[in-house]
Scaffold this motif. Structure first.
Motif, mmCIF file in Angstrom:
data_model
loop_
_atom_site.group_PDB
_atom_site.id
_atom_site.type_symbol
_atom_site.label_atom_id
_atom_site.label_comp_id
_atom_site.label_asym_id
_atom_site.label_seq_id
_atom_site.Cartn_x
_atom_site.Cartn_y
_atom_site.Cartn_z
ATOM 1 N N GLN A 14 1.323 -1.206 -0.008
ATOM 2 C CA GLN A 14 0.302 -0.226 0.333
ATOM 3 C C GLN A 14 0.416 1.422 -0.452
ATOM 4 O O GLN A 14 0.500 2.453 -1.045
ATOM 5 C CB GLN A 14 -0.780 0.482 1.379
ATOM 6 C CG GLN A 14 -1.939 1.458 1.375
ATOM 7 C CD GLN A 14 -2.861 1.045 0.131
ATOM 8 O OE1 GLN A 14 -3.656 0.035 0.025
ATOM 9 N NE2 GLN A 14 -2.635 2.739 -0.404
ATOM 10 N N ALA A 15 2.144 1.576 1.011
ATOM 11 C CA ALA A 15 2.776 2.739 0.885
ATOM 12 C C ALA A 15 3.637 3.142 -0.351
ATOM 13 O O ALA A 15 3.450 3.350 -0.834
ATOM 14 C CB ALA A 15 4.206 2.334 1.940
ATOM 15 N N VAL A 62 0.818 7.385 -6.512
ATOM 16 C CA VAL A 62 0.134 8.504 -6.520
ATOM 17 C C VAL A 62 1.220 9.539 -6.579
ATOM 18 O O VAL A 62 0.967 9.961 -7.098
ATOM 19 C CB VAL A 62 -0.789 7.754 -5.647
ATOM 20 C CG1 VAL A 62 -1.428 9.385 -5.367
ATOM 21 C CG2 VAL A 62 -1.538 6.426 -6.191
ATOM 22 N N LEU A 63 1.610 10.104 -5.615
ATOM 23 C CA LEU A 63 2.174 10.854 -4.782
ATOM 24 C C LEU A 63 3.048 11.419 -6.249
ATOM 25 O O LEU A 63 3.210 12.707 -6.556
ATOM 26 C CB LEU A 63 2.661 10.663 -3.452
ATOM 27 C CG LEU A 63 1.743 10.421 -2.033
ATOM 28 C CD1 LEU A 63 2.802 10.703 -1.219
ATOM 29 C CD2 LEU A 63 0.926 12.003 -2.340
ATOM 30 N N ASP A 74 4.950 5.083 6.807
ATOM 31 C CA ASP A 74 3.719 4.386 5.654
ATOM 32 C C ASP A 74 2.712 5.702 6.111
ATOM 33 O O ASP A 74 1.933 5.692 4.869
ATOM 34 C CB ASP A 74 4.096 3.201 5.618
ATOM 35 C CG ASP A 74 4.840 1.675 5.557
ATOM 36 O OD1 ASP A 74 5.705 3.183 5.099
ATOM 37 O OD2 ASP A 74 4.947 0.627 5.485
ATOM 38 N N VAL A 86 -1.686 11.033 0.280
ATOM 39 C CA VAL A 86 -2.433 10.849 -0.206
ATOM 40 C C VAL A 86 -3.862 10.914 -0.222
ATOM 41 O O VAL A 86 -4.685 11.643 -0.953
ATOM 42 C CB VAL A 86 -2.738 9.509 -0.383
ATOM 43 C CG1 VAL A 86 -3.607 8.295 -2.294
ATOM 44 C CG2 VAL A 86 -0.949 8.881 -1.379
ATOM 45 N N ASP A 87 -4.784 9.825 1.127
ATOM 46 C CA ASP A 87 -5.564 9.845 1.767
ATOM 47 C C ASP A 87 -5.985 11.297 3.076
ATOM 48 O O ASP A 87 -6.122 10.693 3.491
ATOM 49 C CB ASP A 87 -6.102 9.306 1.725
ATOM 50 C CG ASP A 87 -7.818 8.910 1.666
ATOM 51 O OD1 ASP A 87 -8.323 10.042 2.024
ATOM 52 O OD2 ASP A 87 -8.162 7.824 2.367
ATOM 53 N N ASP A 107 0.623 4.571 -2.585
ATOM 54 C CA ASP A 107 0.410 5.626 -2.556
ATOM 55 C C ASP A 107 1.709 6.760 -2.828
ATOM 56 O O ASP A 107 1.563 7.244 -3.184
ATOM 57 C CB ASP A 107 0.652 5.913 -0.315
ATOM 58 C CG ASP A 107 -0.394 5.220 -0.056
ATOM 59 O OD1 ASP A 107 -1.351 4.809 -0.452
ATOM 60 O OD2 ASP A 107 -0.770 5.074 0.519
ATOM 61 N N LEU A 131 3.051 8.611 4.190
ATOM 62 C CA LEU A 131 2.430 8.492 3.094
ATOM 63 C C LEU A 131 0.645 8.674 2.613
ATOM 64 O O LEU A 131 0.016 9.288 1.769
ATOM 65 C CB LEU A 131 3.790 6.937 2.912
ATOM 66 C CG LEU A 131 4.933 7.505 1.560
ATOM 67 C CD1 LEU A 131 4.884 6.137 1.391
ATOM 68 C CD2 LEU A 131 4.888 8.450 0.995
ATOM 69 N N ARG A 132 0.314 7.965 3.764
ATOM 70 C CA ARG A 132 -1.521 7.298 3.701
ATOM 71 C C ARG A 132 -1.603 8.380 3.581
ATOM 72 O O ARG A 132 -2.724 9.211 3.125
ATOM 73 C CB ARG A 132 -1.051 6.114 4.467
ATOM 74 C CG ARG A 132 -3.056 6.331 4.881
ATOM 75 C CD ARG A 132 -2.960 4.728 3.586
ATOM 76 N NE ARG A 132 -3.077 5.560 1.739
ATOM 77 C CZ ARG A 132 -4.032 5.426 1.412
ATOM 78 N NH1 ARG A 132 -4.998 5.589 1.785
ATOM 79 N NH2 ARG A 132 -3.933 5.693 0.125
#
Length: 209
Positions: free
Chosen positions: A167-168, A174-175, A200, A207-208, A171, A203-204
């Motif tokens: 997931q990280a 995405v960034l 992690d 992103v969100d 993310d 980052l999350r």
């Protein structure tokens, strides 16, 4: 000393040792400037070479000649691949070995299709696969953030990427896409400077929010 320079010097000395002429080494060769661990490893290698039978030495010399006969760009690619595999975690190397066995068992026409498909990839994506099956699969999204990375950040970044969760890494990709090219260095540096235990989550949150 930079790793590439250290490796170049080590290879030069190793070639002399393999040829059995270490005692005739010119004064200008950098034996004394090599790290102690490299000198010990090369000395041990020379000792093993000294125990080889003449035909074994001849075979080794023939392989060395074949290597040096290859074009410089081919040798560079093979060195890069070797260095990349050496840097992989054991589990990643095991996965590669299993994949190599499966690949070798495929029909020749299937292997050719797969090779052609790989050759058609962008060179940056091809280099990403040198990082192993996990990071290689994620590299198309991560590449923009690491394409122009300073040498000093390379090892920390690879360690952080291998420690990151799937997931990280998603993310981070995405960034990387959201961030303008001129701001990607700052993003990468901030990510590396975040505490490893909370990287992690860092980052999350971006992103969100």
């Amino acid at each position: 000393m930079r790793n590439s320079e250290r490796r170049r010097r080590a290879v030069a000395v190793a070639a002399l040792l393999a040829a059995g002429v270490a005692s005739a080494m010119p004064a200008g060769l950098p034996w004394t400037t090599l790290p102690t661990a490299d000198r010990e490893r090369l000395t041990a290698r020379a000792s093993r070479l000294a125990t080889l039978a003449p035909d074994e030495r001849a075979a080794l010399a023939a392989r060395a000649a074949q290597w040096h006969a290859l074009p410089a760009e081919v040798r560079a690619r093979r060195r890069a691949a070797f260095d990349a595999v050496e840097a992989m975690p054991h589990a990643e190397r095991a996965r590669l070995q299993e994949a190599a066995v499966r690949f070798a068992a495929l029909p020749p026409e299937t292997r050719k299709v797969l090779r052609d498909r790989f050759d058609s990839l962008d060179s940056a994506v091809q280099r990403g696969w040198l990082l192993g099956p996990t990071l290689g699969a994620d590299w198309p999204g991560l590449h923009p953030l690491f394409a122009a990375m300073p040498e000093a950040q390379h090892a920390p970044a690879m360690l952080a990427l291998r420690a990151a969760s799937p997931q990280a890494r998603a993310d981070l990709a995405v960034l990387a896409q959201r961030t303008p090219p001129q701001d990607r260095d700052a993003l990468r540096t901030a990510w590396l400077e975040a505490p490893a235990a909370t990287r992690d989550a860092w980052l999350r949150a971006r992103v969100d929010p």
